[in-house]
Every structure is written in C-alpha cells, then in structure tokens.
Motif scaffolding. Sequence first.
Motif, short mmCIF file in Angstrom:
data_model
loop_
_atom_site.label_atom_id
_atom_site.label_comp_id
_atom_site.label_asym_id
_atom_site.label_seq_id
_atom_site.Cartn_x
_atom_site.Cartn_y
_atom_site.Cartn_z
N CYS A 12 0.85 -1.19 0.00
CA CYS A 12 0.00 0.00 0.00
C CYS A 12 0.88 1.24 0.00
N ASP A 13 0.27 2.39 -0.10
CA ASP A 13 1.00 3.65 -0.08
C ASP A 13 1.53 3.91 1.33
N VAL A 14 2.79 4.32 1.43
CA VAL A 14 3.41 4.55 2.73
C VAL A 14 2.69 5.64 3.50
N GLU A 15 2.31 6.71 2.81
CA GLU A 15 1.72 7.88 3.48
C GLU A 15 0.24 7.66 3.80
N SER A 16 -0.55 7.23 2.81
CA SER A 16 -2.00 7.16 2.99
C SER A 16 -2.49 5.81 3.51
N VAL A 64 9.94 -5.28 8.87
CA VAL A 64 9.42 -3.97 9.25
C VAL A 64 8.21 -3.63 8.38
N SER A 65 7.29 -2.92 8.96
CA SER A 65 6.12 -2.43 8.23
C SER A 65 6.36 -0.94 7.98
N GLU A 66 6.68 -0.60 6.73
CA GLU A 66 7.06 0.77 6.40
C GLU A 66 5.82 1.63 6.16
N MET A 67 5.37 2.27 7.24
CA MET A 67 4.18 3.11 7.20
C MET A 67 4.49 4.45 7.86
N GLU A 90 4.56 -9.15 17.38
CA GLU A 90 4.97 -7.89 16.76
C GLU A 90 5.03 -6.80 17.81
N MET A 91 5.78 -5.75 17.49
CA MET A 91 5.90 -4.60 18.38
C MET A 91 5.73 -3.33 17.59
N PRO A 92 5.00 -2.34 18.14
CA PRO A 92 4.90 -1.05 17.45
C PRO A 92 6.25 -0.35 17.44
N ILE A 93 6.48 0.44 16.40
CA ILE A 93 7.74 1.16 16.25
C ILE A 93 7.51 2.65 16.45
N PRO A 94 8.15 3.26 17.45
CA PRO A 94 8.07 4.72 17.56
C PRO A 94 8.84 5.34 16.41
N GLY A 95 8.25 6.31 15.73
CA GLY A 95 8.89 6.88 14.56
C GLY A 95 8.05 6.62 13.33
N SER A 96 8.59 6.97 12.19
CA SER A 96 7.81 6.92 10.96
C SER A 96 8.59 6.31 9.81
N ALA A 97 7.95 5.40 9.08
CA ALA A 97 8.47 4.75 7.88
C ALA A 97 9.74 3.94 8.16
#
Length: 364
Positions: A12-16, A64-67, A90-97
């Motif tokens: 999917c789109d990284v941003e949307s 990694v899930s690049e979102m 799985e673990m949430p990642i603080p930060g973006s993409a």
Amino acid sequence: MKTCLWVGTYTCDVESGERRGTDGQGIYAFEFDDETQRARLCSIYEGCRNPSFLAVSGNMLYAVSEMAEGGCVTALRYDAGQGRFTYVNEMPIPGSAACHVLIWKEKNCLVITNYLSGSMVNHALLPDGSIGARNGFFQYEGRGEDPVRQEGPHAHSSILSPDGKTLFVADLGTDRLYHYRWDEASQGPVPCEACPETYVGPGEGPRHMCFSPDGRYLYLVTELKGNVFCYQYSSEDGHLTFVQKVPSLPASYTGFNLAADIHLSSDGRYLYVSERGADIISVFQVDRETGLLGTCRFQLCGGKSPRNFCLSPCGRYIVAANQDSGNLVIFRRNAQDGLLGEVVEEIRIPSPVCARMADRDSLP
C-alpha cells in the motif's frame, strides 16, 4: 541443493495506507532448486503492511512495516518443510516509515531504522525468537545540502561490524554514519566515545553498507550522488578511516538515478551496487589487501528500479528485486569474473523491494 527465497513487497501507499491494484500481497516464500534452476512459490504471508525489509536468523524472519503511521516490526517463524510462516509476535515502532531491520545476534538485539522520522530503535530478542521490550531509541537531528531529500534526518540502514563490536547507522538526510557500541549496564547500544560519527560529504545521501569478509573495510553507497566509499575500520575504537571514493555509474550516464543496495561476494573479490534509473548492477573488482575498488563493469538488471538484491548462499546466483517493473530476476553468476550471466528464472511479483536467501538444509 534447495534454497529458501523470501521476498518483501509494498502492499500500500506509505503515506495514505491505501492499497493499489498493482501492489504486492506481503511476504512471498519460494523454494529455489539449484538443479532445475526453477523457483516454486510456497506461500504468501499477508499479515504485514509494506514489509519492505527483512532480516533472517535461522528459521526466524523479522519484517518492518514501512508506514508513515502505525508501523511495526513482526517476528515470523518459517517451516521450510511446509513452506509456511507462523506468526510469533509484533511490536509497534516509535517513529515513521521503518525501512530497515538488522539482527545484532551476539547481543540478542533488533535494530530498526526509521526513514521519515530519522531515528533508530532497538528491541530485545527473546530466547524463543520473539521480540521483547524496547531497549534503545535515538532521534537524529540536522539536515543536508539537498533541500528536498535532506530537509531533515532520514536514517536508512544499519550494519554490524564482523567482529560484533560496532554498529553503524547510515543517515541519508544528515550525510553521516553514526557509530555505536554495546553498553552492558543499560543492555543496549550507546554512541562510541572515541568516534561517535563519520561525516560522509555534502549531498551524498548515505544509504546502504557492507563489510569485507575479513572485517577490515566498510563500503558505503550514497543514494543521491551515486558514489561508493571505502573506509578502513578500526576494531579497537570503531573509527573509520577514508580510503577511496569512486562513482558507481558509467561516466557517460547523465539521466536520473538513485543508487540503492550494495553487497560483496563471499570471497571479497567483487562488489555489486544496484542503480535505480540507470537500471543496472555495477560490478567492481576489489583488491582484498588494500580494499581499493578497481575496474567497474555495468550490466542490466532485467527490469526497472532494482531496489534490493542478494547473492545466493552458494554464490552462483544473484537475485534482483525490480520494484517498478514488478519482477524478480535470478541471474547465474560467474565466480571467475564476477559478472552476471544468463537469466535462469524470472518471477512476476508486484512491487518487490527486498530479497533474502538461505540454504534450506541449514534451517532448524
């Protein structure tokens, strides 16, 4: 000999977060047969959004899930006999993409780099392979020469020195490599005291790295200016000494290009760089004693935008993940001159962006 081949794709789109009709379904698992030179699709794991980078240790895969928002890192167990994935956690990642993940095996640590937010995150790895608590977070600051691509920090990848002592993080946005060593007290990485960073050069955009097999030299490809840097590595204090800088493109090429991935052959004689735009794999001869790069030859990648590639464990094949043409191309590799030979297999996959291989018999 049979080899496991895993391919991460954009879903999917990284941003949307919106799906596109031509995008991938997740992580594809293949079995490649060295005798028939054919790849058989075993399964597809659809539980990850944008698994754009994979790290493998035994039968464990980390993706990694690049979102832009809501990214995470996922642990999967792979059964080579069944060709199937099992979700672990799985673990949430603080930060973006999040765009890269590395296993610091000796320290049971997972290293994740976030491109959009320009940060590095660490998680403990537990004995069963699952992802544990966060044990480090580093937010980078600054900008580079390019007002569009370097308006802020953009951590792109990390690598561990072969001696297991020094972790390097490449930041495309600040033109720097950041150096870390393990701190037993905090059970996480901390900046090297003697040499916390290396400035690469204005507007270079450091992207990916690899080490020579003997651990003496680190090679870096810069995405924006398309150069390959060679540094001599000091195991004593983690310092990098500049040795050489060479262009990774033909002198006659003047079009758009973004350099991407970089790997050395297991014997250290040939270095490979993928080029998006020129759509080639650059093949350098390497002087194993001095680390210097010599003659470079250029070969078509078999598609468009080779974002990532890998060498097979046996060294006889190179697999190119061509993102924009939606194909995975397996080339025969000539060990004598390092060049890519005939295409032995081509697989249509929407948006392939990462390829990893392992001997099937080596998996638990």
